[in-house]
Design an enzyme around this catalytic site. Structure first.
Site, PDB file in Angstrom:
ATOM      1  N   ASP A 198       0.812  -1.211   0.000  1.00 12.26           N
ATOM      2  CA  ASP A 198       0.000   0.000   0.000  1.00 12.26           C
ATOM      3  C   ASP A 198       0.851   1.269   0.000  1.00 12.26           C
ATOM      4  OD1 ASP A 198      -2.517  -1.146  -0.105  1.00 12.26           O
ATOM      5  OD2 ASP A 198      -2.727  -1.272   2.072  1.00 12.26           O
ATOM      6  N   HIS A 203      -0.102  -7.597  -1.067  1.00 14.27           N
ATOM      7  CA  HIS A 203      -1.385  -8.285  -1.092  1.00 14.27           C
ATOM      8  C   HIS A 203      -2.065  -8.075  -2.444  1.00 14.27           C
ATOM      9  CE1 HIS A 203      -2.025  -4.277   0.652  1.00 14.27           C
ATOM     10  NE2 HIS A 203      -3.232  -4.290   0.105  1.00 14.27           N
ATOM     11  N   ARG A 215     -11.117   0.032   5.583  1.00 12.77           N
ATOM     12  CA  ARG A 215      -9.697  -0.106   5.928  1.00 12.77           C
ATOM     13  C   ARG A 215      -9.188   1.132   6.648  1.00 12.77           C
ATOM     14  NH1 ARG A 215      -6.009   0.050   0.955  1.00 12.77           N
ATOM     15  NH2 ARG A 215      -5.972   2.278   1.436  1.00 12.77           N
TER      16      ARG A 215
END
Length: 294
Positions: free
Chosen positions: A112, A270, A285
């Site tokens: 991320d 991921h 999230r």
């Protein structure tokens, strides 16, 4: 002779590793209570460092508890494109259905927000609503990916640095003016190809789908002729990013309502599998501010 201290009953969570490389499911735990209890949180954080991603089921917590739990790890960050829940800053709503634009970049192996100078520490992700089948998420142990690289490749990439871009990813669907404005707000970040985990000391392969190119490859040691750089440098980057797709480094999680994942973004990637159309997948999230990779 010293006697080992046993965890109290409140911190004696049941922990079941899911693969030999990464991930554990934790049960006999209430994450809403963990958010309010120092001893339980300390135990949880230790498990996260050990397993890199933790999974939980049947966690019927409120959005406020979700945010409170994530904030135990550190301050939360917003997302410049996706945005946050208006009542809970830092809680990003990732709601997908058949009409959603493909702009969240979930179905690619990624770490991320590496387009930030300080990418996130990690995230706490809750399934609000999911499909009956499909919509799994895969996590990858990028420390293991680095450890099992050929030694010749480790030598080749030592000291290399790479550029990471939000403009080339989230910005690609924008108009030119919008894309340039996004780039002005978030200039490309430069990170080492191999970073060091600040807590474990592990070496981590730190390139992903936000990585555009190697910035210091074009030296006399690497480039004799133009073809050594182009496509040579690109081929090397493609090889490195492809390591995330190796199953031996992965764990795959099937979501159910009120299941939660917490992951260490510094050493994992991921991939959210988008195989569930036309069903709906609603996730929330909380991303935690991180530090500068070194």
């Amino acid at each position: 002779m010293t006697t080992a201290t046993r965890p109290s009953s409140r911190t004696a969570f049941r922990v079941e590793p899911l693969t030999c490389s990464i991930g554990a499911e934790v049960s006999d735990i209430d994450l809403g209570e963990v958010a309010r209890d120092d001893a339980q949180f300390d135990r949880l954080r230790s498990l996260l460092i050990d397993h890199k991603v933790l999974f939980f089921r049947d966690q019927d917590i409120t959005r406020a508890e979700h945010v409170a739990l994530a904030e135990r790890f550190g301050p939360l960050e917003d997302h410049p494109v996706v945005g946050s829940d208006p009542d809970h800053p830092g809680l990003v709503r990732i709601y997908k259905d058949v009409d959603s634009p493909p702009e969240h970049f979930e179905n690619a192996f990624h770490c991320d927000a590496t387009w930030r100078d300080n990418p996130p520490f990690g995230s706490v992700l809750r399934c609000v609503e999911g499909p009956a089948v499909g919509g799994d998420t895969i996590w990858v142990n990028m420390a293991e990916a680095y450890r099992r690289l050929p030694e010749t490749v480790k030598v080749q990439i030592a000291g290399l640095r790479a550029r990471h871009s939000i403009e080339a990813t989230f910005g690609a669907r924008m108009t030119m003016d919008q894309r340039h404005a996004l780039h002005a707000r978030f200039p490309d970040a430069e990170h080492p190809v191999v970073r060091t985990h600040p807590e474990t000391g592990e070496k981590i392969l730190f390139v992903n789908s936000f990585t555009t190119h190697l910035v210091n490859y074009h030296t006399a040691d690497n480039v004799r002729f133009g073809s050594d750089y182009a496509p040579g440098a690109g081929n090397l980057l493609q090889y490195l990013t492809s390591q995330a797709a190796i199953p031996e480094y992965q764990v795959r999680w099937r979501w159910t309502e009120n299941s939660i994942a917490i992951w260490d973004n510094r050493c994992t990637q991921h991939y959210a599998v988008q195989d569930y159309w036309p069903a709906v997948r609603k996730m929330e999230r909380a991303g935690i501010v991180g530090d500068r990779p070194f």
